[in-house]
Write a protein that holds these residues in place. Structure first.
Motif, PDB file in Angstrom:
ATOM      1  N   GLY A   1     -10.467  -5.114   1.370  1.00  0.00           N
ATOM      2  CA  GLY A   1      -9.250  -5.563   0.911  1.00  0.00           C
ATOM      3  C   GLY A   1      -7.893  -5.437   1.950  1.00  0.00           C
TER       4      GLY A   1
ATOM      5  N   GLY B   1      -4.875  -8.266   4.594  1.00  0.00           N
ATOM      6  CA  GLY B   1      -6.141  -8.291   4.681  1.00  0.00           C
ATOM      7  C   GLY B   1      -6.744  -7.760   6.004  1.00  0.00           C
ATOM      8  N   THR B   2      -7.693  -7.415   6.467  1.00  0.00           N
ATOM      9  CA  THR B   2      -8.384  -6.763   7.461  1.00  0.00           C
ATOM     10  C   THR B   2      -8.954  -7.689   8.429  1.00  0.00           C
ATOM     11  OG1 THR B   2     -10.314  -5.967   6.186  1.00  0.00           O
ATOM     12  CG2 THR B   2      -8.276  -4.585   6.365  1.00  0.00           C
ATOM     13  N   THR B   3      -8.972  -9.012   8.254  1.00  0.00           N
ATOM     14  CA  THR B   3      -9.634  -9.953   9.237  1.00  0.00           C
ATOM     15  C   THR B   3      -8.673 -10.340  10.411  1.00  0.00           C
ATOM     16  OG1 THR B   3      -9.263 -11.827   7.475  1.00  0.00           O
ATOM     17  CG2 THR B   3     -11.285 -10.559   7.501  1.00  0.00           C
ATOM     18  N   TYR B   4      -7.400  -9.720  10.638  1.00  0.00           N
ATOM     19  CA  TYR B   4      -6.709 -10.035  11.652  1.00  0.00           C
ATOM     20  C   TYR B   4      -6.631  -8.974  12.441  1.00  0.00           C
ATOM     21  CZ  TYR B   4      -5.040 -13.382   8.054  1.00  0.00           C
ATOM     22  OH  TYR B   4      -4.903 -14.370   7.181  1.00  0.00           O
ATOM     23  N   GLY B   5      -6.258  -9.079  13.791  1.00  0.00           N
ATOM     24  CA  GLY B   5      -6.271  -8.053  14.660  1.00  0.00           C
ATOM     25  C   GLY B   5      -4.856  -7.141  14.425  1.00  0.00           C
ATOM     26  N   TYR B   6      -4.816  -5.930  14.856  1.00  0.00           N
ATOM     27  CA  TYR B   6      -3.844  -5.078  14.372  1.00  0.00           C
ATOM     28  C   TYR B   6      -3.212  -4.733  16.053  1.00  0.00           C
ATOM     29  CZ  TYR B   6      -5.203  -4.002   9.692  1.00  0.00           C
ATOM     30  OH  TYR B   6      -5.330  -4.377   8.367  1.00  0.00           O
TER      31      TYR B   6
ATOM     32  N   MET C   1     -12.353  -7.341  16.740  1.00  0.00           N
ATOM     33  CA  MET C   1     -12.482  -7.432  15.423  1.00  0.00           C
ATOM     34  C   MET C   1     -13.676  -8.146  15.156  1.00  0.00           C
ATOM     35  SD  MET C   1     -11.878  -9.318  12.331  1.00  0.00           S
ATOM     36  CE  MET C   1     -10.988 -10.563  12.923  1.00  0.00           C
TER      37      MET C   1
ATOM     38  N   ILE D   1       0.822  -1.014   0.001  1.00  0.00           N
ATOM     39  CA  ILE D   1      -0.049   0.074   0.048  1.00  0.00           C
ATOM     40  C   ILE D   1       0.894   1.351   0.037  1.00  0.00           C
ATOM     41  CG2 ILE D   1      -1.511   1.571   1.265  1.00  0.00           C
ATOM     42  CD1 ILE D   1      -2.991  -1.090   2.652  1.00  0.00           C
TER      43      ILE D   1
END
Lengths: 114, 107
Positions: free
Chosen positions: B92, A98-103, B48, A56
Motif C-alpha cells: 500500500g 506507494g512503496t515502490t519509490y526510493g525514500y 529498493m 497516513i
C-alpha cells in the motif's frame, strides 16, 4: 546540498512543554513522512502527507499534530510532552505515494524529555 | 511476531569477510527496501527491490518473492560498513520495518 533537512538535530525539553520539529525537502517529492525510532532502534510510521494532504495517520496520541504548509515542508508539533515521547524522529520523502519509490531520510531529531 | 524478521540481530565480522543479513516477511508486498543507519544516526536507502537482484559496489541485495525472503550481502567487508542494516517491506502506501541488524566489522 541537503535533500531532506530537519531542525533541530537535538531537542531537550521538560515534561509538559510544547515543541515543534521542522522538515524541508528540496527534491521536488510529493510525499513526506514522519517516523519515530524508539530506544531499540525500531522505526514506525506516524504520519504521511501527499501534496499537503494527510494520507497516513497512525495511532499516535493526538498531542502529535503534523502540518504541511506546502509539499516541500512537513512539520511536527507536539503538545504537553511526556517522558515516553523521548525518541529519534525522522522525516523522509519519496516521489509519490506507494512503496515502490526510493525514500530519502533526514538526519533525525533526537528528542529528550526530562 | 513481527511482520518483518531480520537475522541475525547482531553480527561481528573481521575485515574482508563476506557478510549476509537475512530478512523474512509474512505479508504481501509491493517492494522491499534495505536501509543503512550509521552510528551518527542518519538513515540511507541502499536498495529498493521488487524482484531478482541488485548490486551496488560491494553490496548485493536479492529477493525471493515466493519464499518471502531477502538477503543483503556485503563482499570484502570493511570497518566503515559498521552500521545498523534495516529491512523494510512496502505494502500500500506504508513501510513496515524490521528491527535491524547491528553489524560491526573489526580491522
Amino acid at each position: 546540498d541537503t535533500a531532506v533537512s530537519q531542525t533541530p538535530k537535538y531537542l531537550v525539553t521538560q515534561m509538559g512543554n510544547d515543541k515543534s520539529i521542522k522538515c524541508e525537502q528540496n527534491l521536488g517529492h510529493d510525499t513526506m513522512y514522519w517516523y519515530k525510532q524508539d530506544s531499540k532502534k525500531f522505526l514506525k510510521i506516524m504520519f504521511s502527507y501527499n501534496n499537503k494532504e494527510l494520507i497516513i495517520n497512525e495511532t499516535v496520541p493526538n498531542r502529535f499534530s503534523p502540518k504541511s504548509p506546502d509539499k516541500a515542508h512537513l512539520n511536527l508539533h507536539i503538545n504537553s510532552l511526556e517522558l515516553g515521547d523521548s525518541a529519534v524522529y525522522f522525516c523522509a520523502s519519496s516521489p509519490s505515494t506507494g512503496t515502490t519509490y526510493g525514500y530519502t531520510f533526514g538526519s533525525g531529531t533526537r528528542l529528550t524529555v526530562v | 511476531k513481527n511482520e518483518v524478521e531480520q537475522s541475525p540481530q547482531n553480527l561481528t565480522a573481521q575485515e574482508g569477510e563476506f557478510i549476509t543479513i537475512n530478512c523474512s516477511y509474512s505479508v504481501g508486498i509491493s517492494a522491499l527496501h534495505w536501509l543503512q543507519q550509521h552510528p551518527g544516526g542518519g538513515i540511507v536507502s541502499l536498495f529498493m527491490l521488487s524482484s531478482g537482484k541488485k548490486k551496488h559496489g560491494r553490496l548485493i541485495a536479492t529477493i525471493n518473492i515466493q519464499e518471502k525472503h531477502s538477503s543483503l550481502h556485503i563482499t570484502a567487508s570493511h570497518p566503515r560498513d559498521s552500521a545498523v542494516y534495516i529491512c523494510a517491506v512496502g505494502g500500500g502506501s506504508r513501510l513496515t520495518f524490521g528491527e535491524g541488524t547491528q553489524l560491526t566489522v573489526n580491522p
